[in-house]
Design an enzyme around this catalytic site. Structure first.
Site, PDB file in Angstrom:
ATOM      1  N   CYS A   1       0.793  -1.265  -0.029  1.00 15.48           N
ATOM      2  CA  CYS A   1       0.113  -0.166  -0.009  1.00 15.48           C
ATOM      3  C   CYS A   1       0.949   1.314   0.054  1.00 15.48           C
ATOM      4  O   CYS A   1       0.331   2.275  -0.366  1.00 15.48           O
ATOM      5  CB  CYS A   1      -1.010   0.043   1.188  1.00 15.48           C
ATOM      6  SG  CYS A   1      -2.136  -1.376   1.244  1.00 15.48           S
TER       7      CYS A   1
ATOM      8  N   HIS B   1      -3.181   7.429   1.796  1.00  8.75           N
ATOM      9  CA  HIS B   1      -3.686   6.154   1.366  1.00  8.75           C
ATOM     10  C   HIS B   1      -4.867   5.866   2.212  1.00  8.75           C
ATOM     11  O   HIS B   1      -5.192   6.127   3.132  1.00  8.75           O
ATOM     12  CB  HIS B   1      -2.734   5.137   1.921  1.00  8.75           C
ATOM     13  CG  HIS B   1      -2.972   3.812   1.827  1.00  8.75           C
ATOM     14  ND1 HIS B   1      -3.679   3.140   0.375  1.00  8.75           N
ATOM     15  CD2 HIS B   1      -3.220   2.687   2.547  1.00  8.75           C
ATOM     16  CE1 HIS B   1      -3.883   2.129   0.628  1.00  8.75           C
ATOM     17  NE2 HIS B   1      -3.613   1.501   1.996  1.00  8.75           N
TER      18      HIS B   1
ATOM     19  N   ASN C   1      -9.931   0.058  -0.303  1.00  9.41           N
ATOM     20  CA  ASN C   1      -8.828   0.429  -0.484  1.00  9.41           C
ATOM     21  C   ASN C   1      -7.787  -0.397  -1.645  1.00  9.41           C
ATOM     22  O   ASN C   1      -7.995  -1.488  -1.764  1.00  9.41           O
ATOM     23  CB  ASN C   1      -8.059  -0.463   0.740  1.00  9.41           C
ATOM     24  CG  ASN C   1      -6.565  -0.477   0.977  1.00  9.41           C
ATOM     25  OD1 ASN C   1      -5.830  -0.002  -0.007  1.00  9.41           O
ATOM     26  ND2 ASN C   1      -5.913  -0.847   2.038  1.00  9.41           N
TER      27      ASN C   1
HETATM   28  O1  UT7 Z   1      -3.704  -0.727   3.662  1.00 12.05           O
HETATM   29  C1  UT7 Z   1      -2.884  -1.408   4.416  1.00 12.05           C
HETATM   30  C2  UT7 Z   1      -3.082  -0.979   5.744  1.00 12.05           C
HETATM   31  N1  UT7 Z   1      -4.344  -1.492   6.273  1.00 12.05           N
HETATM   32  C3  UT7 Z   1      -4.962  -0.829   7.227  1.00 12.05           C
HETATM   33  O2  UT7 Z   1      -4.557   0.154   7.632  1.00 12.05           O
HETATM   34  C4  UT7 Z   1      -6.001  -1.494   7.806  1.00 12.05           C
HETATM   35  C5  UT7 Z   1      -6.222  -1.040   9.552  1.00 12.05           C
HETATM   36  N2  UT7 Z   1      -7.110  -1.874   9.914  1.00 12.05           N
HETATM   37  C6  UT7 Z   1      -8.365  -1.480   9.776  1.00 12.05           C
HETATM   38  O3  UT7 Z   1      -8.928  -0.627   9.145  1.00 12.05           O
HETATM   39  C7  UT7 Z   1      -9.553  -2.261  10.857  1.00 12.05           C
HETATM   40  O4  UT7 Z   1      -8.694  -2.997  12.159  1.00 12.05           O
HETATM   41  C8  UT7 Z   1     -10.390  -3.273  10.195  1.00 12.05           C
HETATM   42  C9  UT7 Z   1     -11.297  -2.570   9.432  1.00 12.05           C
HETATM   43  C10 UT7 Z   1      -9.637  -4.202   9.315  1.00 12.05           C
HETATM   44  C11 UT7 Z   1     -11.245  -3.944  11.441  1.00 12.05           C
HETATM   45  O5  UT7 Z   1     -11.997  -3.004  12.080  1.00 12.05           O
HETATM   46  P1  UT7 Z   1     -11.762  -3.219  13.804  1.00 12.05           P
HETATM   47  O6  UT7 Z   1     -12.773  -2.226  14.314  1.00 12.05           O
HETATM   48  O7  UT7 Z   1     -10.176  -3.269  13.959  1.00 12.05           O
HETATM   49  O8  UT7 Z   1     -12.343  -4.480  13.990  1.00 12.05           O
HETATM   50  P2  UT7 Z   1     -11.877  -5.923  14.565  1.00 12.05           P
HETATM   51  O9  UT7 Z   1     -10.845  -6.555  13.696  1.00 12.05           O
HETATM   52  O10 UT7 Z   1     -11.462  -5.414  15.955  1.00 12.05           O
HETATM   53  O11 UT7 Z   1     -12.830  -6.513  14.844  1.00 12.05           O
HETATM   54  C12 UT7 Z   1     -14.074  -6.329  15.830  1.00 12.05           C
HETATM   55  C13 UT7 Z   1     -15.376  -7.459  15.654  1.00 12.05           C
HETATM   56  C14 UT7 Z   1     -14.632  -8.831  15.743  1.00 12.05           C
HETATM   57  O12 UT7 Z   1     -15.691  -9.712  16.656  1.00 12.05           O
HETATM   58  P3  UT7 Z   1     -15.704 -10.286  18.063  1.00 12.05           P
HETATM   59  O13 UT7 Z   1     -14.393 -10.671  17.903  1.00 12.05           O
HETATM   60  O14 UT7 Z   1     -15.364  -8.649  18.675  1.00 12.05           O
HETATM   61  O15 UT7 Z   1     -16.498 -10.742  18.319  1.00 12.05           O
HETATM   62  C15 UT7 Z   1     -14.830  -9.384  14.239  1.00 12.05           C
HETATM   63  O16 UT7 Z   1     -14.723 -10.732  14.211  1.00 12.05           O
HETATM   64  O17 UT7 Z   1     -15.805  -7.389  14.342  1.00 12.05           O
HETATM   65  C16 UT7 Z   1     -15.809  -8.796  13.784  1.00 12.05           C
HETATM   66  N3  UT7 Z   1     -15.610  -8.441  12.226  1.00 12.05           N
HETATM   67  C17 UT7 Z   1     -16.732  -8.100  11.490  1.00 12.05           C
HETATM   68  N4  UT7 Z   1     -18.055  -8.087  11.742  1.00 12.05           N
HETATM   69  C18 UT7 Z   1     -18.904  -8.018  10.571  1.00 12.05           C
HETATM   70  C19 UT7 Z   1     -14.486  -8.393  11.715  1.00 12.05           C
HETATM   71  N5  UT7 Z   1     -14.749  -8.102  10.088  1.00 12.05           N
HETATM   72  C20 UT7 Z   1     -16.099  -8.108  10.118  1.00 12.05           C
HETATM   73  C21 UT7 Z   1     -17.047  -7.864   8.891  1.00 12.05           C
HETATM   74  N6  UT7 Z   1     -18.259  -7.551   9.211  1.00 12.05           N
HETATM   75  N7  UT7 Z   1     -16.442  -7.499   7.784  1.00 12.05           N
END
Ligand code: UT7
Length: 323
Positions: A113, A250, A280
């Protein structure tokens, strides 16, 4: 002193749009979850017969038209991608051939990225060192090909697209009022490999593999490392956040972008956002956003633009450009 001036830009997005609602029929997710956690509403998906080089070619042609440059004028193509057409040769050489460009050199850059900033830094160094006069920098990706469409943590985040800028050597005074690339700062830390990677490759599994990401951890590193890279860029140019006209970041997560804008004291209107429509697009996200803001007249000559990105590696960086 020499400066690399951006004299044209171009963008291309595949025709097919995939909405969050469509994704919610494929994996357990919802439009509301995706929008609230990322800011993404939809993404573009390349057609089956469309490769990264096809997207790149369309963006390149648009940038050439914008700059009034023909293939004969180009000395070098630097193409940033994580999703090359083939393991080799470089996708950049495919673009070179499709442009009927018979001179100069073309190669790919792999910094995920952060790829566009890496490619821009390379181009800037070629130009200011006097090794090239005109350089085409492209970010092009078909991430849809390396996504695990069963994995809701990653498949909702990415899209396909391409953006390009044409750079030309120009004279400058060596201060931050010069038009052109003022600075590029690049970093990587390979110890953080496991946070964001593809679980395949020609030498390890002989397959293309799929994107794997520890999202929360990458998020945490993004906030810290991007802040440092932005401070580094401002300091190197004797500028402050007040001097910035536009943040062209980005587009990985709207929450990361909003946090950066708040930290810099920028108004929301000073941030170029495309994540809602493009998702993204990795190496393509900055040139896609840049091109949009140039085309619609937001970015004007003399404006100071801050760009920053982080991705797999981890690799990250920043750049300041006076338009
Ligand atoms: O371009 C390269 C660089 N990349 C980035 O900068 C990405 C950085 N990270 C992020 O943008 C975020 O961490 C994400 C968007 C990927 C995820 O968001 P988050 O607020 O960090 O969510 P999380 O991974 O902490 O997950 C929270 C909950 C989890 O459930 P539990 O374990 O709390 O029960 C996940 O299983 O959300 C769940 N979850 C989803 N739920 C519905 C994860 N993906 C999904 C989904 N739909 N698509």
């Amino acid at each position: 002193m020499h400066r690399s001036r951006i004299i044209g830009c171009g963008a291309y997005l595949p025709e097919r749009i995939m909405t969050n609602h469509e994704l919610a029929r494929m994996v357990e997710t919802s439009h509301e979850w995706i929008v609230s956690r990322t800011g993404i509403c939809q993404r573009h998906i390349a057609a089956e017969d469309e490769c990264t080089s096809d997207l790149a070619l369309k963006a390149a042609q648009a940038a050439m038209d914008d700059a009034g440059i023909t293939a004969d004028d180009i000395d070098l193509i630097v193409l940033a991608t994580t999703t090359p057409d083939q393991t080799f040769p470089a996708t950049a050489t495919q673009v070179q051939a499709k442009l009927n460009m018979t001179r100069g050199a073309a190669f790919d850059v792999q910094a995920v990225c952060a790829g566009f900033l890496y490619a821009l830094a390379i181009a800037d160094n070629f130009l200011t060192a006097g090794q090239a006069e005109t350089v085409l920098v492209i970010g092009s990706e078909t991430y849809s090909r390396i996504l695990d469409w069963q994995d809701r943590r990653t498949c909702i985040l990415f899209g396909d697209g391409a953006g390009a800028v044409m750079l030309r050597r120009a004279d400058g005074n060596g201060n931050s009022n010069d038009r052109g690339v003022l600075s590029t700062h690049l970093h990587s830390d390979g110890r953080l490999h496991d946070l964001l990677y593809v679980d395949g490759g020609p030498s390890s599994t002989q397959t293309a593999g799929h994107v794997r990401m520890a999202g929360r951890e990458v998020f945490r590193h993004a906030v810290i490392k991007l802040t440092e890279a932005v401070e580094e860029a401002l300091e190197a140019n004797d500028l402050t956040a007040k001097d910035i006209d536009w943040l062209v970041p980005h587009q990985a997560n709207k929450r990361i972008i909003d946090g950066m804008a708040r930290k810099l004291g920028l108004a929301p209107e000073q941030v170029v956002l495309t994540i809602d429509r493009h998702a993204n697009t990795s190496a393509a996200s900055i040139p896609l956003a840049l091109c949009e803001a140039v085309r619609d007249g937001r970015i004007k000559p003399g404006h100071l633009i801050l760009m920053e990105a982080i991705g797999g590696g981890l690799s990250w960086g920043s750049s300041l450009v006076r338009w």
